[in-house]
Design a protein around this motif. Structure first.
Motif, PDB file in Angstrom:
ATOM      1  N   ALA A 158       0.835  -1.202   0.000  1.00 22.52           N
ATOM      2  CA  ALA A 158       0.000   0.000   0.000  1.00 22.52           C
ATOM      3  C   ALA A 158       0.872   1.256   0.000  1.00 22.52           C
ATOM      4  O   ALA A 158       0.587   2.225  -0.725  1.00 22.52           O
ATOM      5  CB  ALA A 158      -0.936   0.000   1.212  1.00 22.52           C
ATOM      6  N   LEU A 159       1.949   1.241   0.768  1.00 24.35           N
ATOM      7  CA  LEU A 159       2.863   2.382   0.794  1.00 24.35           C
ATOM      8  C   LEU A 159       3.524   2.581  -0.569  1.00 24.35           C
ATOM      9  O   LEU A 159       3.613   3.711  -1.071  1.00 24.35           O
ATOM     10  CB  LEU A 159       3.936   2.178   1.873  1.00 24.35           C
ATOM     11  CG  LEU A 159       3.438   2.163   3.314  1.00 24.35           C
ATOM     12  CD1 LEU A 159       4.541   1.692   4.249  1.00 24.35           C
ATOM     13  CD2 LEU A 159       2.911   3.529   3.725  1.00 24.35           C
ATOM     14  N   HIS A 186       7.553  10.046   6.978  1.00 25.71           N
ATOM     15  CA  HIS A 186       6.911   9.739   5.695  1.00 25.71           C
ATOM     16  C   HIS A 186       5.671   8.874   5.916  1.00 25.71           C
ATOM     17  O   HIS A 186       4.640   9.082   5.277  1.00 25.71           O
ATOM     18  CB  HIS A 186       7.868   8.976   4.774  1.00 25.71           C
ATOM     19  CG  HIS A 186       9.000   9.789   4.251  1.00 25.71           C
ATOM     20  ND1 HIS A 186       8.841  10.879   3.449  1.00 25.71           N
ATOM     21  CD2 HIS A 186      10.330   9.657   4.411  1.00 25.71           C
ATOM     22  CE1 HIS A 186      10.007  11.388   3.136  1.00 25.71           C
ATOM     23  NE2 HIS A 186      10.931  10.672   3.716  1.00 25.71           N
ATOM     24  N   TYR A 187       5.806   7.916   6.804  1.00 24.64           N
ATOM     25  CA  TYR A 187       4.721   6.974   7.065  1.00 24.64           C
ATOM     26  C   TYR A 187       3.471   7.700   7.565  1.00 24.64           C
ATOM     27  O   TYR A 187       2.357   7.416   7.103  1.00 24.64           O
ATOM     28  CB  TYR A 187       5.181   5.928   8.086  1.00 24.64           C
ATOM     29  CG  TYR A 187       4.143   4.898   8.395  1.00 24.64           C
ATOM     30  CD1 TYR A 187       3.854   3.888   7.480  1.00 24.64           C
ATOM     31  CD2 TYR A 187       3.434   4.916   9.588  1.00 24.64           C
ATOM     32  CE1 TYR A 187       2.896   2.930   7.744  1.00 24.64           C
ATOM     33  CE2 TYR A 187       2.481   3.961   9.867  1.00 24.64           C
ATOM     34  CZ  TYR A 187       2.202   2.977   8.949  1.00 24.64           C
ATOM     35  OH  TYR A 187       1.254   2.024   9.209  1.00 24.64           O
ATOM     36  N   LEU A 188       3.645   8.612   8.499  1.00 28.83           N
ATOM     37  CA  LEU A 188       2.490   9.309   9.067  1.00 28.83           C
ATOM     38  C   LEU A 188       1.739  10.120   8.023  1.00 28.83           C
ATOM     39  O   LEU A 188       0.515  10.208   8.063  1.00 28.83           O
ATOM     40  CB  LEU A 188       2.920  10.192  10.240  1.00 28.83           C
ATOM     41  CG  LEU A 188       3.345   9.439  11.494  1.00 28.83           C
ATOM     42  CD1 LEU A 188       3.839  10.412  12.558  1.00 28.83           C
ATOM     43  CD2 LEU A 188       2.223   8.561  12.028  1.00 28.83           C
ATOM     44  N   LEU A 200      -0.224   7.572   6.120  1.00 31.45           N
ATOM     45  CA  LEU A 200      -1.251   7.017   6.996  1.00 31.45           C
ATOM     46  C   LEU A 200      -2.478   7.926   7.020  1.00 31.45           C
ATOM     47  O   LEU A 200      -3.611   7.448   7.020  1.00 31.45           O
ATOM     48  CB  LEU A 200      -0.690   6.824   8.406  1.00 31.45           C
ATOM     49  CG  LEU A 200      -1.608   6.212   9.445  1.00 31.45           C
ATOM     50  CD1 LEU A 200      -2.043   4.811   9.042  1.00 31.45           C
ATOM     51  CD2 LEU A 200      -0.911   6.182  10.806  1.00 31.45           C
ATOM     52  N   HIS A 201      -2.250   9.227   6.982  1.00 28.41           N
ATOM     53  CA  HIS A 201      -3.358  10.178   7.010  1.00 28.41           C
ATOM     54  C   HIS A 201      -3.933  10.470   5.623  1.00 28.41           C
ATOM     55  O   HIS A 201      -5.094  10.839   5.509  1.00 28.41           O
ATOM     56  CB  HIS A 201      -2.922  11.483   7.684  1.00 28.41           C
ATOM     57  CG  HIS A 201      -2.642  11.312   9.132  1.00 28.41           C
ATOM     58  ND1 HIS A 201      -3.621  11.107  10.063  1.00 28.41           N
ATOM     59  CD2 HIS A 201      -1.476  11.271   9.812  1.00 28.41           C
ATOM     60  CE1 HIS A 201      -3.095  10.951  11.260  1.00 28.41           C
ATOM     61  NE2 HIS A 201      -1.784  11.044  11.144  1.00 28.41           N
ATOM     62  N   VAL A 242      -3.633   2.615   3.224  1.00 30.91           N
ATOM     63  CA  VAL A 242      -2.538   2.540   4.205  1.00 30.91           C
ATOM     64  C   VAL A 242      -3.132   2.473   5.612  1.00 30.91           C
ATOM     65  O   VAL A 242      -2.685   1.672   6.436  1.00 30.91           O
ATOM     66  CB  VAL A 242      -1.574   3.733   4.047  1.00 30.91           C
ATOM     67  CG1 VAL A 242      -0.550   3.764   5.191  1.00 30.91           C
ATOM     68  CG2 VAL A 242      -0.865   3.674   2.699  1.00 30.91           C
ATOM     69  N   ALA A 243      -4.137   3.287   5.877  1.00 30.99           N
ATOM     70  CA  ALA A 243      -4.772   3.278   7.199  1.00 30.99           C
ATOM     71  C   ALA A 243      -5.400   1.922   7.501  1.00 30.99           C
ATOM     72  O   ALA A 243      -5.289   1.415   8.634  1.00 30.99           O
ATOM     73  CB  ALA A 243      -5.819   4.384   7.286  1.00 30.99           C
TER      74      ALA A 243
END
Length: 137
Positions: A27-28, A107-109, A112-113, A118-119
């Motif tokens: 997903a990322l 980067h992940y956060l 994620l938002h 990703v969430a």
């Protein structure tokens, strides 16, 4: 939920993690690829993911997934301490543990938002981590 204590339960809990990590990793990559733009063939895409600076922030997760796969391939018994270590290593990347210092978390956060896929993958991973033992502080 109680943490698994016997080796079979620990191994079963840990064996569910690689699939969840791969789903999250994909997903990322998918979202980052959209941000990056057209990539060409599948081989060119793989080359970009492994060599281009735009995707370099994903390398800590890739390395963790490979290490976990190797550990699970070993027939040795797994201790609660080892399971707690894997949980901590994953949480250093995706939270809520202290960030690992690689820059991955920043980067992940963002993704994620920004990205529902990703969430959702994050939530599935967190559910699998919940029953694993935690490191004593």
């Amino acid at each position: 939920m109680n943490a698994p204590h016997d080796n079979g339960a620990l191994r079963a809990s840990l064996q569910a993690l690689p699939r969840a990590l791969r789903t999250l990793h994909k997903a990322l990559i998918d979202v980052e690829t959209v941000y990056f733009g057209a990539v060409g063939s599948a081989l060119e895409h793989l080359h970009l993911i492994t060599n281009h600076p735009h995707f370099a922030w994903l390398q800590p997760m890739s390395a963790l997934m490979a290490a976990l796969d190797e550990a699970l391939d070993e027939p040795d018994k797994l201790s609660a301490q080892a399971a707690a270590g894997w949980r901590a290593a994953i949480e250093e990347l995706v939270g809520p543990g202290a960030p690992d210092g690689t820059g991955f978390r920043a980067h992940y956060l963002v993704l994620l938002h920004d990205a529902p896929e990703v969430a959702m993958a994050h939530g599935a991973l967190r559910q699998l981590l919940a029953p694993l033992p935690q490191r004593l502080r």
